[in-house]
Motif scaffolding. Sequence first.
Motif, short mmCIF file in Angstrom:
data_model
loop_
_atom_site.label_atom_id
_atom_site.label_comp_id
_atom_site.label_asym_id
_atom_site.label_seq_id
_atom_site.Cartn_x
_atom_site.Cartn_y
_atom_site.Cartn_z
N ASP A 298 -38.51 -6.33 42.38
CA ASP A 298 -37.70 -5.26 43.32
C ASP A 298 -37.52 -3.96 42.61
OD1 ASP A 298 -36.22 -4.94 45.14
OD2 ASP A 298 -34.75 -6.56 44.83
N MET A 299 -38.51 -3.57 41.51
CA MET A 299 -38.30 -2.14 41.25
C MET A 299 -39.81 -1.59 41.28
SD MET A 299 -35.64 -2.53 38.08
CE MET A 299 -35.50 -0.88 37.73
N TYR A 300 -40.41 -1.25 40.15
CA TYR A 300 -41.56 -0.27 40.38
C TYR A 300 -42.84 -1.05 40.60
CZ TYR A 300 -38.56 2.98 38.21
OH TYR A 300 -37.12 3.63 38.03
N TRP A 434 -44.87 8.22 51.52
CA TRP A 434 -45.52 8.51 50.44
C TRP A 434 -45.05 7.39 49.33
CZ3 TRP A 434 -47.06 13.90 47.97
CH2 TRP A 434 -47.89 14.54 49.08
N HIS A 435 -46.09 6.76 48.73
CA HIS A 435 -45.70 5.89 47.71
C HIS A 435 -45.69 6.50 46.26
CE1 HIS A 435 -45.45 2.31 50.02
NE2 HIS A 435 -46.52 2.54 50.64
N PHE A 436 -45.47 5.86 45.35
CA PHE A 436 -45.25 6.58 43.92
C PHE A 436 -45.27 5.50 42.73
CE2 PHE A 436 -40.97 5.13 45.53
CZ PHE A 436 -40.47 4.84 44.47
N ALA A 437 -45.69 6.14 41.72
CA ALA A 437 -45.98 5.21 40.64
C ALA A 437 -45.28 6.05 39.48
CB ALA A 437 -47.46 5.07 40.26
N LYS A 438 -43.80 5.78 39.09
CA LYS A 438 -43.12 6.50 38.22
C LYS A 438 -43.79 5.96 36.67
CE LYS A 438 -39.76 9.21 37.25
NZ LYS A 438 -38.81 10.23 37.88
N TYR A 439 -43.80 4.58 36.65
CA TYR A 439 -44.42 4.00 35.46
C TYR A 439 -45.79 3.51 35.95
CZ TYR A 439 -39.84 3.14 33.45
OH TYR A 439 -38.59 3.40 32.91
N PRO A 440 -46.85 3.77 34.97
CA PRO A 440 -48.27 3.46 35.25
C PRO A 440 -48.89 2.05 35.56
CG PRO A 440 -48.08 3.78 32.77
CD PRO A 440 -46.49 3.72 33.55
N PHE A 441 -49.84 1.96 36.31
CA PHE A 441 -50.41 0.73 36.75
C PHE A 441 -51.79 0.68 36.18
CE2 PHE A 441 -47.44 1.39 40.24
CZ PHE A 441 -46.74 0.29 40.00
N TYR A 442 -51.98 0.29 35.02
CA TYR A 442 -53.28 0.27 34.32
C TYR A 442 -54.00 -0.88 34.79
CZ TYR A 442 -51.45 4.52 31.54
OH TYR A 442 -51.24 5.80 31.01
N SER A 443 -55.31 -0.77 34.45
CA SER A 443 -56.39 -1.52 34.74
C SER A 443 -56.44 -2.87 34.01
CB SER A 443 -57.79 -1.13 34.92
OG SER A 443 -58.05 -1.12 33.74
N ASP A 444 -56.74 -3.83 34.21
CA ASP A 444 -57.01 -5.29 33.58
C ASP A 444 -57.70 -4.94 32.12
OD1 ASP A 444 -55.88 -6.80 35.64
OD2 ASP A 444 -57.65 -7.19 36.38
N ASP A 445 -58.47 -3.98 32.15
CA ASP A 445 -59.43 -3.81 30.97
C ASP A 445 -58.41 -2.74 29.89
OD1 ASP A 445 -61.46 -4.99 32.21
OD2 ASP A 445 -62.34 -3.11 32.88
N GLU A 521 -36.43 15.46 39.02
CA GLU A 521 -36.55 15.13 37.65
C GLU A 521 -36.13 13.59 37.61
OE1 GLU A 521 -37.56 14.90 33.77
OE2 GLU A 521 -37.88 16.51 35.01
N PHE A 522 -35.26 13.19 38.36
CA PHE A 522 -34.92 11.67 38.06
C PHE A 522 -35.30 10.74 39.55
CE2 PHE A 522 -32.45 13.84 34.81
CZ PHE A 522 -32.70 13.08 33.58
N PHE A 523 -36.37 11.34 40.11
CA PHE A 523 -36.65 10.68 41.32
C PHE A 523 -36.91 9.16 41.09
CE2 PHE A 523 -40.32 9.43 43.93
CZ PHE A 523 -39.57 9.36 45.29
N ALA A 524 -36.10 8.30 41.80
CA ALA A 524 -36.54 6.98 41.63
C ALA A 524 -36.22 6.29 40.14
CB ALA A 524 -37.82 6.36 42.08
N GLU A 525 -35.09 6.84 39.58
CA GLU A 525 -34.57 6.31 38.46
C GLU A 525 -33.30 5.66 38.50
OE1 GLU A 525 -35.34 8.52 34.63
OE2 GLU A 525 -36.55 10.00 35.94
N GLY A 526 -32.78 5.25 39.81
CA GLY A 526 -31.66 4.41 40.02
C GLY A 526 -30.40 5.12 39.67
N ARG A 527 -30.21 6.33 40.03
CA ARG A 527 -29.09 7.23 39.84
C ARG A 527 -28.79 7.98 40.92
NH1 ARG A 527 -28.21 10.69 35.41
NH2 ARG A 527 -26.67 11.77 36.77
N ARG A 528 -29.48 8.06 41.92
CA ARG A 528 -29.62 9.09 43.17
C ARG A 528 -28.02 8.97 43.80
NH1 ARG A 528 -30.59 14.38 44.13
NH2 ARG A 528 -30.78 14.54 46.62
N ARG A 529 -27.61 7.78 44.10
CA ARG A 529 -26.17 7.60 44.75
C ARG A 529 -25.32 8.44 44.06
NH1 ARG A 529 -22.96 4.11 42.97
NH2 ARG A 529 -20.77 3.92 44.08
N ILE A 530 -24.94 8.29 42.80
CA ILE A 530 -23.83 8.72 41.99
C ILE A 530 -23.99 10.37 41.85
CG2 ILE A 530 -24.69 8.60 39.92
CD1 ILE A 530 -20.98 8.63 40.73
#
Length: 578
Positions: A298-300, A434-445, A521-530
């Motif tokens: 339910d997050m990244y 558009w989709h996004f990757a704030k935290y990386p999705f590195y490969s199995d290797d 700067e804080f895109f998709a970091e769980g604070r936009r509402r406030i």
Amino acid sequence: MKLIRNIAASLVCVAAFSSCTDLNETLYDQVGSENYYNSKSDVIRAALRPFEHAYWSVQSRHVLNELTADQLITPTRDGWWDDGGKWRRLHHHEWNVEDGGDAQTEWNGCFQGIMQCNYVIEDLAKLDPAKFGMTKSEMDNFTAQNRTLRAWFYLRLLDAFRNIPLAVSFNDPSLNTQGQVEPKRIFDFIEAELKECLPLLIVKEGLGNQSMIQGQWTQAGAAALLVRLYLNAEVYIGEERYKDCETYAQAILDGTYGPYEVADRWDEAFDWNNDTSDEVIFGFPGSQGYSYWHYGSDMYWWTVPARARYYFKDNKAKAGDHNTKYAASPSYDLNGNLYTYELGMPVQNFRKYAGDERMKLYRNLGNNKREGMFIYGYIEYVDENGATKRLRAPELPYDLYIRDAVGPFGGMDPNKWPAQKTSTLQTGDHNSGWHFAKYPFYSDDESGQMESDYTEVRLPEIIYSLAECKLRAGNKIDAAKLLNSVRRRNYPAENLDDNLYAPEGRAELNDKEMLDEWGREFFAEGRRRIDLIRFGKFSTGSWWDKTPDEGRHTEIFPIMRPILNANTQLVQNPGYSN
């Protein structure tokens, strides 16, 4: 301190998939015995147990603070993601006491965490530090960490519900209120707890030492929570506390609570080795071998195309398959024209300043390195046979061409637009947004796959909070310089004259731009509402597929029916039916 991190990791491994998802668990039914505390390690394990629950609990906060705001959406996709309209109701601010699973999870999860902290605080008070080879200051630190964590939970509840009970004891219910108390009482409790705990917590000793204290509340972390509290005080209790916010933010920047510095890359605070980043003030340790709640569904993990594993080559990652829950709200209508909304349109908001490093197409570079944050257009990969292919929709036979628009595009040419001109959350497909990757999705290797810690507080939040305080006080120049101290890392040197705020560049800073820059700067970091609420835009503003609310009661959430039924002394929040 390394001992603490290692024990915490072991504790997470045991607890992550058992108790944290059970909101009806009996707290400490085995741990809480007189015979449990036999060594220093036992004390540390007990003291850190509530932190894993806290880490898990960030998921409900993320949903409530992002899908109710203007930047992230969950459109339907070829029949996927309608779920009875629950995501539409969040987007349209049409939730009610019967329909708010994430609000209920936020309430229950935070109060469960509070009671876990209460248990630890009361347990530690009974122990003699010398018996465990500990000093009084060490024991005080563990107690203060749990009091700070409890204040963090209460700050979330104040933000989401305002009117909540105050529970300060696990063993003596008479010390707790059954009904709600005034928001001011909760505010004052949080403030007092953080101020009292601050000198009892450890101080980061030098740059390069973050990995030794990651996962612990430090003096800078407690001060950062005071910054959050004071920045939003006018929203929470109707009192301006911007000067207090400014005082604590400046103290953090001055190194009063230890040395921190802004990284020279935008993604360092999210990368696989972000436990070494001096930009991070507080983070929850995560690892593929233990727990990784921000990579869990339910997050990244669900911010990319469903078959993105072919592109990332993370086919063996333990978090399961990717999904398409989150995307950026669109900038274009179905004639290819730019919308004129004041809010939302986050991709266009990034486009405003040329050369932004975050706007590059996300790709893994090998050796635990990445570039870019967004995923758009055709997404090509090389399969096991060496053939170049494109990501396809998960069920229908079309190649994805991911657009900054929402509509029924199917396999349509990128230069074409559908005859259907209605663009809403109900008319999307797998090309939409558009989709996004704030935290990386590195490969199995790569050794860094899913090794990122979850960054809860980072230095730019303190800088931006201070900048906003100065801007509100009419000091635009100092506010601009503070923002520029972070923003300059996002753009090439040749673009800085145009992109930095005046007087260091030609960009103009004002209230609207301040809110926009929080969003970048804080895109998709769980604070936009406030942030929207603080700027008076959450209930009154318009964005894609969203008109102004009928009232401002939606700025807090209702108390869900099961919660009301469980405690008849609770009173429903204003504007909602019982």
